[in-house]
Design a protein around this motif. Structure first.
Motif, PDB file in Angstrom:
ATOM      1  N   UNK A  56     -11.464 -24.403  34.298  1.00 56.25           N
ATOM      2  CA  UNK A  56     -11.360 -25.625  34.135  1.00 56.25           C
ATOM      3  C   UNK A  56     -12.030 -26.656  33.398  1.00 56.25           C
ATOM      4  N   UNK A  57     -13.851 -26.241  34.166  1.00 58.63           N
ATOM      5  CA  UNK A  57     -15.393 -26.408  33.875  1.00 58.63           C
ATOM      6  C   UNK A  57     -15.413 -27.912  35.660  1.00 58.63           C
ATOM      7  N   UNK A  58     -15.021 -27.505  35.604  1.00 58.35           N
ATOM      8  CA  UNK A  58     -15.485 -28.177  37.164  1.00 58.35           C
ATOM      9  C   UNK A  58     -17.522 -27.934  37.458  1.00 58.35           C
ATOM     10  N   UNK A  80     -15.569 -30.228  30.206  1.00 53.51           N
ATOM     11  CA  UNK A  80     -13.976 -29.828  30.692  1.00 53.51           C
ATOM     12  C   UNK A  80     -13.074 -30.231  30.107  1.00 53.51           C
ATOM     13  N   UNK A  81     -13.855 -31.699  29.362  1.00 53.19           N
ATOM     14  CA  UNK A  81     -11.925 -32.917  28.496  1.00 53.19           C
ATOM     15  C   UNK A  81     -12.229 -31.630  27.186  1.00 53.19           C
ATOM     16  N   UNK A  84      -9.618 -29.009  28.146  1.00 49.39           N
ATOM     17  CA  UNK A  84      -8.615 -29.757  27.650  1.00 49.39           C
ATOM     18  C   UNK A  84      -7.639 -29.961  26.490  1.00 49.39           C
ATOM     19  N   UNK A  85      -8.562 -30.695  25.661  1.00 49.41           N
ATOM     20  CA  UNK A  85      -8.395 -30.648  24.763  1.00 49.41           C
ATOM     21  C   UNK A  85      -7.638 -29.499  23.609  1.00 49.41           C
ATOM     22  N   UNK A  89      -5.328 -25.893  30.641  1.00 44.75           N
ATOM     23  CA  UNK A  89      -4.485 -27.472  31.492  1.00 44.75           C
ATOM     24  C   UNK A  89      -4.450 -26.269  32.379  1.00 44.75           C
ATOM     25  N   UNK A  90      -4.398 -27.485  33.988  1.00 40.94           N
ATOM     26  CA  UNK A  90      -4.902 -27.555  35.119  1.00 40.94           C
ATOM     27  C   UNK A  90      -3.914 -27.832  36.049  1.00 40.94           C
ATOM     28  N   UNK A 110      -3.305 -40.381  28.961  1.00 44.60           N
ATOM     29  CA  UNK A 110      -3.724 -38.226  28.687  1.00 44.60           C
ATOM     30  C   UNK A 110      -3.410 -37.852  27.375  1.00 44.60           C
ATOM     31  N   UNK A 113      -4.820 -39.155  24.055  1.00 46.42           N
ATOM     32  CA  UNK A 113      -5.894 -38.566  24.232  1.00 46.42           C
ATOM     33  C   UNK A 113      -5.872 -37.125  23.279  1.00 46.42           C
ATOM     34  N   UNK A 114      -5.180 -36.410  23.736  1.00 48.52           N
ATOM     35  CA  UNK A 114      -4.772 -34.627  23.556  1.00 48.52           C
ATOM     36  C   UNK A 114      -3.635 -35.142  22.061  1.00 48.52           C
TER      37      UNK A 114
ATOM     38  N   UNK B 385     -13.682 -35.039  37.569  1.00 50.58           N
ATOM     39  CA  UNK B 385     -12.914 -33.783  37.430  1.00 50.58           C
ATOM     40  C   UNK B 385     -11.558 -33.709  37.168  1.00 50.58           C
ATOM     41  N   UNK B 387      -9.726 -36.009  36.110  1.00 52.35           N
ATOM     42  CA  UNK B 387      -8.994 -36.860  35.066  1.00 52.35           C
ATOM     43  C   UNK B 387      -9.736 -36.454  33.807  1.00 52.35           C
ATOM     44  N   UNK B 388     -10.700 -35.934  33.927  1.00 59.22           N
ATOM     45  CA  UNK B 388     -11.233 -35.087  31.969  1.00 59.22           C
ATOM     46  C   UNK B 388     -10.408 -33.287  32.317  1.00 59.22           C
ATOM     47  N   UNK B 389     -10.092 -32.962  33.225  1.00 60.61           N
ATOM     48  CA  UNK B 389      -9.386 -32.017  33.258  1.00 60.61           C
ATOM     49  C   UNK B 389      -7.578 -32.137  32.359  1.00 60.61           C
ATOM     50  N   UNK B 390      -7.834 -33.757  32.074  1.00 63.70           N
ATOM     51  CA  UNK B 390      -6.436 -34.045  31.394  1.00 63.70           C
ATOM     52  C   UNK B 390      -7.421 -34.241  29.872  1.00 63.70           C
ATOM     53  N   UNK B 391      -8.496 -34.739  29.350  1.00 64.02           N
ATOM     54  CA  UNK B 391      -8.652 -34.911  28.063  1.00 64.02           C
ATOM     55  C   UNK B 391      -9.285 -36.175  28.417  1.00 64.02           C
ATOM     56  N   UNK B 392      -9.218 -36.997  29.358  1.00 66.25           N
ATOM     57  CA  UNK B 392     -10.524 -38.115  29.660  1.00 66.25           C
ATOM     58  C   UNK B 392     -12.161 -37.835  28.947  1.00 66.25           C
ATOM     59  N   UNK B 393     -12.862 -38.397  28.578  1.00 59.56           N
ATOM     60  CA  UNK B 393     -14.154 -37.983  28.409  1.00 59.56           C
ATOM     61  C   UNK B 393     -14.655 -39.283  30.029  1.00 59.56           C
ATOM     62  N   UNK B 394     -15.996 -38.437  30.319  1.00 56.45           N
ATOM     63  CA  UNK B 394     -16.615 -38.845  30.739  1.00 56.45           C
ATOM     64  C   UNK B 394     -16.732 -40.368  31.554  1.00 56.45           C
TER      65      UNK B 394
END
Lengths: 264, 435
Positions: A56-58, A80-81, A84-85, A89-90, A110, A113-114, B385, B387-394
C-alpha cells in the motif's frame, strides 16, 4: 475463483523491505490474477502485515530489493494515494479514528477522489447519502454511523465493517485485508465475510492476511501462502489452511527444514 | 525591557485617568477610583511573574496607546459582513463605545439587554450588586485598568425561567489604530433561565491597537448559559482579556472560545462553582501562525460538593507562533463528589512552532474524580497514511486532519453560521502547512 486465462493483477518478485535497518521481507514472490482470493498466513512477526503495508506504500519501510508490478504499472514507483487511485485497497488491521470528521464526509471525499481519477461523476452529499446507505445494507450497518466521527468510539467489529464499506464504495481491483478477523465475534465475522464475498468478482482480487484459519471458513481462498521470517515458505490450496490449523505453525517450520535438508 | 518604560506606561495611563470620572453613580465612581488606586501600586507583569512566565508583554510598555475616543463614522453597511444571521439581538461597540445605531434590540420584552448608560438609569440596584463583583481587580492589573477606564458595558439580564432561543451577539469592533479600548460585558442569568451569547472581537483592518476586556457572568440556580467567545483581532493587536464566571446551585455554564487573532493575546477565564451541583464545560481552540502568541489561563474552582467540570483545550500552531495553556483546577476540601476532567491537546504544524502547556491540579478533597492529560505533537504519520491509502493526496490528508483537530472544538458551537465561518478559517490556515 480461479478463472482461466485471467489477467495478472499483481506480480511480486523477490521483494525485500526493511524498517529502521532491520530486514523484514526477505524475497517475497507472489502472483495474483483477477478473480482470485489469496490467503497469506503467518505468525506474529512473520512479515505478513508488513507485506500488506509495503504494497500500500507505507513510508516507514525501505524497499531494498525486488519488483512489484500492478497491472502495467511499477507499483513501487507510485505514491500511496496513486496506488489507491490505480485500484489498490488496504483494509487496516487498526483503522484510524478521526474525531471531528463525520464518517459520511470522509467516505464521500474518498469516493469522489477516486471517481474523479476514473473520469466519473462525483456525487453531491444527497446523492452520496442514497448511494452509501444502499452499500451499508450489504454490511448490515446502522446508518447512524454516517453521522459519527470516522471510527471514533466504534467497536472493533464496527471499524472492520467501516473498512469493508470503503472497499464496497471504492471498488478496488485488488483488496488487501489485513487481519480482517481480529477482534470480531462470530456474528460480526460472518457479516464482514459476507460483504467481502459479495464484492469479490471475476474482475477483482482479494488478499486476506491472517493468523488464523477461522476467517477462511467464510471467505474461501483459492490459494493459501504461508509466510515465515519474511518469505513465503509454502503455497497450496484451501486444504493447506486446514492442515495448518490441525498441525500448527511448528509443522511448517519442521517441514521447511526437512525440505531444506533434502536439498542440501 | 527596562523598568522605566514599564513604569511610564502605567504612569501615562494614570495621568490620563483623572479627567475621566464621568459616571453619575457614586458606587461606580468609587469602584473605578479604587481600581486606579490599585493600578498606581502596580507594574506591568513580566516573565519573572509566575502567571506570565511564557508570555512576554514588554513590547506593550512601549505603546502609549490612549483610550479610544468615540468614532461615529461607521455605517451599518461597513459591518454588514460581521452580522450573525441567527442573532436577533446584537449590541455593537466600536473601540469600546456603544453604537445604538449599529445595534439591534428586538427582544426587549423578554430579555433585558442594553448598555451601561441606559442600565444605570433603569437597573441601578441590580448593576450595583453584580458589576465588578466577579472580576476582582486585586492581583490583576489589566482587570483594574479595564475597571478604571471602561467607557461602556454590554449588559444582558435573562429573566427568571426565560429561555432565549436565538443567540445574542455582542460585537466589539476595533476601528482605530494606536488606541486602547476597554470592552466590558455583564451577563446575569436569573434562576431557571437559558441563553446563548456570542462575544466577538474583530478588527476592520490590520492595525496595531490594544483591547483590554473584562466579562462577568453570574448564573443563578438552574440557569444555563452558552458562551461563545471569538477573538479574531488584527494580527498586530494586543488582546488582554479577563472573564469571571460565578455558578450557583444546578447552574450550567458552557463555553467555547476560539482565538485566531492578535499579535499577543491573553485570556484569563475564572469559573467558580460556589454552590452545589454546578456544572461547566469549557472548550478552547487557539489557531495561530507567523509570530502570534496566544495564551489561555483558566481556573476552575470547585468550592462546593457535586460539581462537574469538563475542559478541552486545543492549539494548532504554525510557523513561529507560540501557544500557552495553563489550566488550573481547584477542588476545595468540602467539594466532595467533584467530577472533573481536563485535556490539553496541541498540534504543531511547523518545526519552529512552540507550545507550553501546564495542567495544574490542586485537590484538597478525597472523594473526587479528576482526570487530566496533555499531548503535544505533529500530525500522525499513520493517520496521514490511512487517508493516502484512500486516495487523498498528502496535502489533502494533512489539511483534513488539521481541520478535524480544530473541528472537534468548533463543532461544539451551537450557532451554525459561525461554525461554517470558523471551519473555513481552519481550512485556510492549513493550506500552507509547513511540515
Amino acid at each position: 475463483m480461479i478463472v482461466k486465462n485471467s489477467k495478472t493483477l499483481l506480480s511480486v518478485e523477490g521483494l525485500r523491505a526493511s524498517i529502521n535497518g532491520t530486514e523484514i521481507l526477505k524475497g517475497i514472490d507472489l502472483t495474483v490474477k483477477s478473480g482470485e482470493i489469496h490467503a497469506i498466513m503467518g505468525l506474529n512477526g512473520s512479515g505478513k502485515s508488513t507485506l500488506a503495508k509495503v504494497l500500500a506504500g507505507h513510508s516507514a519501510y525501505e524497499i531494498t530489493g525486488g519488483t512489484v508490478r500492478f497491472e502495467d504499472k511499477d507499483l513501487l514507483e507510485l505514491a500511496p494515494e496513486d496506488r489507491a487511485r490505480a485500484g489498490l485497497f488496504l483494509a487496516f488491521q487498526y483503522p484510524i479514528e478521526i474525531p471531528g470528521v463525520a464518517n459520511t464526509q470522509f467516505l464521500r471525499l474518498a469516493y469522489n477522489t477516486i471517481q474523479a481519477q476514473r473520469g466519473k461523476d462525483e456525487l453531491d452529499p444527497l446523492e452520496f447519502d442514497d448511494f452509501v446507505r444502499e452499500k451499508m445494507k450489504l454490511l448490515d450497518m446502522n446508518p447512524d454511523f454516517l453521522d459519527r466521527s470516522v471510527n471514533e468510539g466504534f467497536s472493533g467489529g464496527e471499524k472492520k465493517r467501516n473498512e469493508i464499506l470503503q472497499m464496497a464504495l471504492l471498488e478496488p481491483k485488488l483488496s488487501i485485508l489485513d487481519e480482517m478477523d481480529s477482534g470480531l465475534d462470530i456474528d460480526a465475522l460472518k457479516t464482514v465475510a459476507n460483504g467481502v464475498n459479495q464484492i469479490a468478482n471475476k474482475d477483482n482480487a482479494t488478499i486476506l492476511v491472517t493468523h488464523y484459519q477461522r476467517l477462511l471458513d467464510y471467505v474461501v481462498p483459492d490459494f493459501v501462502h504461508i509466510i515465515q521470517s519474511g518469505s513465503i515458505v509454502m503455497t497450496g490450496g484451501k486444504e493447506l489452511a486446514l492442515e495448518l490449523e490441525t498441525r500448527g505453525y511448528d509443522w511448517v517450520t519442521a517441514n521447511k527444514q526437512s525440505i531444506a535438508g533434502a536439498v542440501a | 525591557m527596562s523598568e522605566t518604560a514599564t513604569t511610564d506606561y502605567l504612569d501615562c495611563l494614570l495621568k490620563s485617568w483623572s479627567t475621566k470620572s464621568n459616571q453619575p453613580l457614586s458606587w461606580l465612581n468609587q469602584l473605578r477610583a479604587s481600581a486606579i488606586d490599585y493600578v498606581g501600586t502596580q507594574r506591568l507583569p513580566t516573565k519573572g511573574d509566575e502567571e506570565w512566565r511564557f508570555t512576554d508583554i514588554s513590547a506593550l510598555a512601549r505603546l502609549s496607546f490612549q483610550s479610544a475616543q468615540s468614532n461615529t463614522d461607521l455605517q451599518a453597511q461597513d459591518i454588514k459582513h460581521l452580522h450573525l444571521k441567527e442573532a436577533k439581538n446584537s449590541l455593537v461597540f466600536v473601540d469600546g463605545h456603544y453604537s445604538a445605531q449599529l445595534s439591534t434590540i428586538i427582544d426587549s420584552a423578554t430579555l433585558e439587554i442594553g448598555n451601561l448608560s441606559e442600565f444605570l438609569l433603569t437597573h441601578a440596584a441590580i448593576l450595583e450588586s453584580h458589576f465588578g463583583q466577579y472580576a476582582k481587580f486585586d492581583n490583576n492589573v489589566f482587570a483594574a485598568l479595564n475597571t478604571a477606564f471602561l467607557r461602556d458595558c454590554a449588559l444582558i439580564i435573562v429573566p427568571k425561567n426565560t429561555a432565549i432561543a436565538e443567540p445574542v451577539h455582542l460585537l466589539f469592533i476595533a476601528a482605530q489604530s494606536e488606541v486602547t479600548s476597554y470592552p466590558r460585558c455583564l451577563i446575569i442569568g436569573e434562576s431557571g433561565s437559558s441563553v446563548t451569547f456570542v462575544e466577538e472581537y474583530v478588527s476592520l483592518r490590520e492595525a496595531a491597537y490594544v483591547t483590554n476586556s473584562v466579562t462577568e457572568i453570574s448564573l443563578s440556580a438552574n440557569a444555563h448559559a452558552r458562551h461563545i467567545r471569538i477573538q479574531r483581532e488584527s494580527t498586530q493587536a494586543y488582546h488582554l482579556a479577563n472573564c469571571a464566571v460565578s455558578l450557583v446551585h444546578g447552574s450550567n455554564y458552557q463555553s467555547v472560545s476560539i482565538s485566531s487573532g492578535a499579535q499577543i493575546s491573553r485570556y484569563n477565564l475564572d469559573v467558580q462553582l460556589i454552590d452545589e451541583a454546578a456544572e461547566c464545560t469549557i472548550d478552547g481552540l487557539a489557531l495561530i501562525s507567523d509570530n502570534q502568541l496566544a495564551d489561555t489561563h483558566t481556573c476552575i474552582d470547585h468550592i462546593k460538593p457535586n460539581g462537574t467540570s469538563r475542559q478541552q483545550h486545543k492549539c494548532i500552531v504554525n510557523d513561529k507562533a507560540h501557544a500557552v495553556f495553563n489550566g488550573k483546577i481547584i477542588v476545595r476540601p468540602h467539594a466532595q463528589q467533584t467530577n472533573s476532567s481536563q485535556s490539553s491537546r496541541n498540534l504543531l504544524l511547523s518545526k519552529t512552532a512552540q507550545v507550553d502547556t501546564k495542567p495544574q491540579l490542586e485537590i484538597f478533597a478525597d472523594d473526587v474524580k479528576c482526570a487530566h492529560g496533555a499531548t503535544v505533537g505533529q500530525l500522525d504519520k499513520e493517520e496521514i497514511f490511512y487517508l493516502e491509502s484512500r486516495g487523498l493526496s498528502e496535502t489533502a490528508a494533512r489539511s483534513l486532519l488539521t481541520y478535524a483537530f480544530g473541528a472537534e472544538i468548533i463543532n461544539r458551537i451551537p450557532v451554525s453560521s459561525l461554525r461554517q465561518q470558523l471551519e473555513q478559517t481552519v481550512l485556510n490556515q492549513t493550506q500552507d502547512n509547513k511540515l
